[in-house]
Design a protein around this motif. Sequence first.
Motif, PDB file in Angstrom:
ATOM      1  N   GLU A 148      70.498  46.972  66.538  1.00 40.74           N
ATOM      2  CA  GLU A 148      69.963  46.607  67.845  1.00 40.74           C
ATOM      3  C   GLU A 148      68.940  45.501  67.630  1.00 40.74           C
ATOM      4  O   GLU A 148      67.983  45.669  66.880  1.00 40.74           O
ATOM      5  CB  GLU A 148      69.308  47.814  68.523  1.00 40.74           C
ATOM      6  CG  GLU A 148      70.272  48.925  68.903  1.00 40.74           C
ATOM      7  CD  GLU A 148      71.209  48.526  70.022  1.00 40.74           C
ATOM      8  OE1 GLU A 148      70.751  47.791  70.934  1.00 40.74           O
ATOM      9  OE2 GLU A 148      72.386  48.918  69.979  1.00 40.74           O
ATOM     10  N   LYS A 150      66.315  42.737  69.403  1.00 39.59           N
ATOM     11  CA  LYS A 150      65.595  42.356  70.618  1.00 39.59           C
ATOM     12  C   LYS A 150      65.493  40.838  70.705  1.00 39.59           C
ATOM     13  O   LYS A 150      65.105  40.179  69.743  1.00 39.59           O
ATOM     14  CB  LYS A 150      64.201  42.986  70.633  1.00 39.59           C
ATOM     15  CG  LYS A 150      64.222  44.487  70.840  1.00 39.59           C
ATOM     16  CD  LYS A 150      62.808  45.055  70.977  1.00 39.59           C
ATOM     17  CE  LYS A 150      62.844  46.562  71.246  1.00 39.59           C
ATOM     18  NZ  LYS A 150      61.476  47.121  71.391  1.00 39.59           N
ATOM     19  N   SER A 228      67.812  43.979  74.578  1.00 41.48           N
ATOM     20  CA  SER A 228      68.201  44.581  73.310  1.00 41.48           C
ATOM     21  C   SER A 228      69.717  44.453  73.191  1.00 41.48           C
ATOM     22  O   SER A 228      70.458  44.992  74.023  1.00 41.48           O
ATOM     23  CB  SER A 228      67.773  46.046  73.250  1.00 41.48           C
ATOM     24  OG  SER A 228      68.080  46.608  71.999  1.00 41.48           O
ATOM     25  N   SER A 230      73.220  44.875  70.905  1.00 37.16           N
ATOM     26  CA  SER A 230      73.845  45.561  69.776  1.00 37.16           C
ATOM     27  C   SER A 230      74.758  44.575  69.049  1.00 37.16           C
ATOM     28  O   SER A 230      75.672  44.007  69.656  1.00 37.16           O
ATOM     29  CB  SER A 230      74.651  46.766  70.272  1.00 37.16           C
ATOM     30  OG  SER A 230      75.256  47.436  69.179  1.00 37.16           O
TER      31      SER A 230
END
Length: 385
Positions: A148, A150, A228, A230
């Motif tokens: 993940e 940011k 965020s 993935s």
Amino acid sequence: MAEKRDYYEVLGVQKSASADEIKKAYRSLARKYHPDLHPDDKNCAEKFKEVNEAYEVLSDPSKKERYDQFGHAGVDPNYGGGAYGGGGGFNPFGDMGDIFENLFGGGFGGFGGSSSSRSRANAPRRGSDIETTVTIDFMEACSGIKREIKINRQEKCTECNGTGAAAGSSPQTCPECNGMGQVKVGQRTPFGVISSTKPCTKCGGKGKVVTNPCSKCNGNGRIRTSKSISVDIPAGIDDGQVLRVSGQGNSGENGGPNGNLNVAVRVKSHPIFERDEYDIHCEIPITYAQAVMGDELIVPTIDGNVKYSISEGTQTGTVFRLKGKGVKKLQRSERGDQYVKVYVEVPKSLDKKQKELLKAFEDSLEEKNYEKKKNFFDKLKDLFK
């Protein structure tokens, strides 16, 4: 707009460099200027970005061909008025296309088409790319991992739906350029004054102006948000490589597509393994007795420990290969190999009895057990005859 450096100069390679030479130069420079190694050095961050940009073009055969032929204008839609094969077409003659168009009316064949096709004020515009860095462990790079990440990016304002105008209002046609996004200006030349077009300064080339701006985005039509994301990092990724996540960059304008998210991957070093492309290397110490008599070794690999038998009389520096025990190749099922180098660790701090036993053992050996030593002294004798 600052003049860009030649991509070959950026990577420090010749124009005739092979794909492997280009890749090797890129990996070396990516490690040298990696932002994680210089967190407070903006110059290094800029150089890292410049190196990645150069490699993205020169590692792609089609982009490299366009770059070799047309330079930066062949691959950068924001350079020199358009990219080859993109938007409104590459115009190698700059503003001359506009000049000839005004002289002869309509498009002047071969000069990039009409200005209206190149400069549609409200045409969709692709969003810009954004860059970030992720650090992973050596073993995570070997096996792959999902992370993940940011990021901060620009997204279409939900309040005004990207128009920039407050609710109940809409952008108005620019009175300066009448919605064209461009205005005609006169250019004095040896042939007299010739008309050409320039972006309208009042609307910034958009063709519309916002008189009642949206309070949420201040009329920009886009807002900066934190997200965020993935990201699947594939098995086999190497230090300094960049992953492109399509459509996760800044939002486009006028319905244009989003840019991309470029993720530079930094891989931590490992205390035992070293990597060379897709091969793994490691060194294992063995005792004098193991080298003399042979033994079954426990060898670490990225998949776990395996057993490997070394023969009697194994010499220090001997390298053996474990086929298919290296790193998985990107986008392929094949794997590299593991190379294991053994070295004999000489015992230290022997007591008197141990030394006597070792000396007796040494005296009992025949000369044939030391073939290299014998050959060396034979050559030495011949040298001083």
